[in-house]
Design a protein around this motif. Sequence first.
Motif, PDB file in Angstrom:
ATOM      1  N   VAL A 167       0.921  -1.213   0.002  1.00 20.07           N
ATOM      2  CA  VAL A 167      -0.161  -0.073   0.046  1.00 20.07           C
ATOM      3  C   VAL A 167       0.859   1.279   0.262  1.00 20.07           C
ATOM      4  N   GLY A 168       2.257   1.151  -0.374  1.00 15.48           N
ATOM      5  CA  GLY A 168       3.106   2.202  -0.428  1.00 15.48           C
ATOM      6  C   GLY A 168       3.534   2.919   0.944  1.00 15.48           C
ATOM      7  N   LEU A 169       3.661   2.068   1.866  1.00 12.29           N
ATOM      8  CA  LEU A 169       3.857   2.677   3.260  1.00 12.29           C
ATOM      9  C   LEU A 169       5.307   1.870   3.874  1.00 12.29           C
ATOM     10  N   ALA A 170       6.148   1.441   2.925  1.00 16.21           N
ATOM     11  CA  ALA A 170       7.211   1.075   3.378  1.00 16.21           C
ATOM     12  C   ALA A 170       8.168   1.796   4.468  1.00 16.21           C
ATOM     13  N   GLU A 171       8.155   2.949   3.751  1.00 12.64           N
ATOM     14  CA  GLU A 171       9.089   4.032   4.623  1.00 12.64           C
ATOM     15  C   GLU A 171       8.295   4.276   5.789  1.00 12.64           C
ATOM     16  N   ARG A 172       7.049   4.093   6.246  1.00  7.16           N
ATOM     17  CA  ARG A 172       6.457   4.828   7.184  1.00  7.16           C
ATOM     18  C   ARG A 172       6.055   3.724   8.136  1.00  7.16           C
ATOM     19  N   CYS A 173       6.736   2.590   8.256  1.00 11.25           N
ATOM     20  CA  CYS A 173       6.305   1.655   9.321  1.00 11.25           C
ATOM     21  C   CYS A 173       6.356   1.989  10.758  1.00 11.25           C
ATOM     22  N   ASP A 174       7.329   2.761  11.032  1.00 12.88           N
ATOM     23  CA  ASP A 174       7.707   3.062  12.409  1.00 12.88           C
ATOM     24  C   ASP A 174       7.045   4.608  12.852  1.00 12.88           C
ATOM     25  N   PHE A 175       6.312   5.248  12.145  1.00 14.65           N
ATOM     26  CA  PHE A 175       5.705   6.317  12.261  1.00 14.65           C
ATOM     27  C   PHE A 175       4.219   6.107  13.306  1.00 14.65           C
ATOM     28  N   TYR A 176       4.027   6.847  13.927  1.00 12.63           N
ATOM     29  CA  TYR A 176       2.723   6.778  14.716  1.00 12.63           C
ATOM     30  C   TYR A 176       1.518   7.410  13.834  1.00 12.63           C
ATOM     31  N   PRO A 177       0.311   7.043  14.090  1.00 16.25           N
ATOM     32  CA  PRO A 177      -0.790   7.396  13.081  1.00 16.25           C
ATOM     33  C   PRO A 177      -0.632   9.127  12.963  1.00 16.25           C
TER      34      PRO A 177
END
Lengths: 256, 234
Positions: A130-140
Amino acid sequence: MANMVELKNIHKSFGDNHILKGVDMSIKKGEVVVILGPSGSGKTTLLRTINFLDAADEGSVSVHDFTVDCKKHSKSQVIELRRKTAMVFQNYNLFQNKTILENVMEGLVTVKKFKKSDAEKVSREILAKVGLAERCDFYPSQLSGGQQQRAGIARALILDPDVILFDEPTSALDPELVGEVLNTIKAVAQTGITMIVVTHEIAFAKEVASRVVFMEGGVVVEEGKPEEILVAPKEPRTQQFLRRITNPNAAEEATA
Amino acid sequence: MGHTYDFKSIPGYIPKIMKAFPVTIEILLLSLLFSIIIGAIVTVGSLSKNKVCNAISKGYISFMRGIPTLVLIFLLYLGLPQVMNSIGVDMSGVSKVAYIVACLSLSTSANMAEMMRAAYLAVDKGQREAAFSVGMKGFTAFRRIIFPQAFGVAIPTLGNNIIMLFKETSLAFTVGVIDLLGKARAISSASYGTNRLEVYIATGIIFWIICFVLENLSKFIEKQYTRGRKKATS
């Protein structure tokens, strides 16, 4: 197996307000059903009775041949039913105390009893999709609405449910973010999973739906193929609704 | 008769008074533990749909918040043994510290309950729905999703409640417990009150420093705990 989802005579009231007045619906495996209708028509409530976030007062819900009677149901029945479904919410409802990766892993770890390392691996894969590989460790709260909603879709997908329920998935988004989320949902639809989508996106319905259901006043007014319902609706109420939503100015003139 | 104040002697009293610190800490920690346990039970009652549970919890909170802690101490310490005696129970074996812990736990539990209720209600109901939608059971949803967020909301109030509780431990001296204030009084009495101003200033400094530390600790913990996330109230 005949139907993936089957709703029989669903009634639901909130206090004196009779929202759903006997809705029947049968959905086959792989169908993408889009529910349209004016606000207050009961479409979101209908969706929420399927996974018992709002238990219907009457009727029955079946998902993948597992039937729950709305009048008398046990907690364990409700949990089993919910485990056959997944939901994508209007306000994303990502777990605020967990990162995006943990959000997606949560269901695998707590419900499907995956080992943490396995859960993390497949979660990262699906987040990449879904194109969020770079965002895994971010909070919502650190993500845009569109990113949050794509994470919400990943959280639903990973559970491999029999049906995914989309509750107005783009209604809370800024207009420029709607496209990315709709594209993600389209990609999900192409995988052949059964979906029920409540939305106001007519163009999306035309493109993706295998069936369109028009609801008003707590009943199904009309249903059929998108080219029938959206292009040449038979019912006057459907015609009126489509006129209003596709051309707001015309509606104003009509009422003036 | 003129007084001569010797302010330079104040720092010297601090270590003497601090000898009673373990007693104060014991009272604080035990009261904190019990007030949280009682508070949690009362919170469950006040959130329950059962009207009787609800009324009892609300009544309890209202009573405990309305009664001065000192009155509660006198009621329990002086009144309860009398009542129990009349039905043949001897309470003379119960220590003074136990009475103080009981009183502080009861009075603080009302604040704790209000804190927990507010924190619980501050968590968006969509969070629970999302937890249910992935198939979690009610308790799992509470443990993994609702509680951690409610806790983040409650930290500042919890810090505040602990500070208030810490200050109220000084009421222990009224029944003769040698806590920080009790010790100060003892030191002062031993010299017939000639140094009482200095001793009580030293006591005030001790309380103030500890409260200052607690306050900043609470702010620090809140910051650490909620780092990167939005507050649960949205």
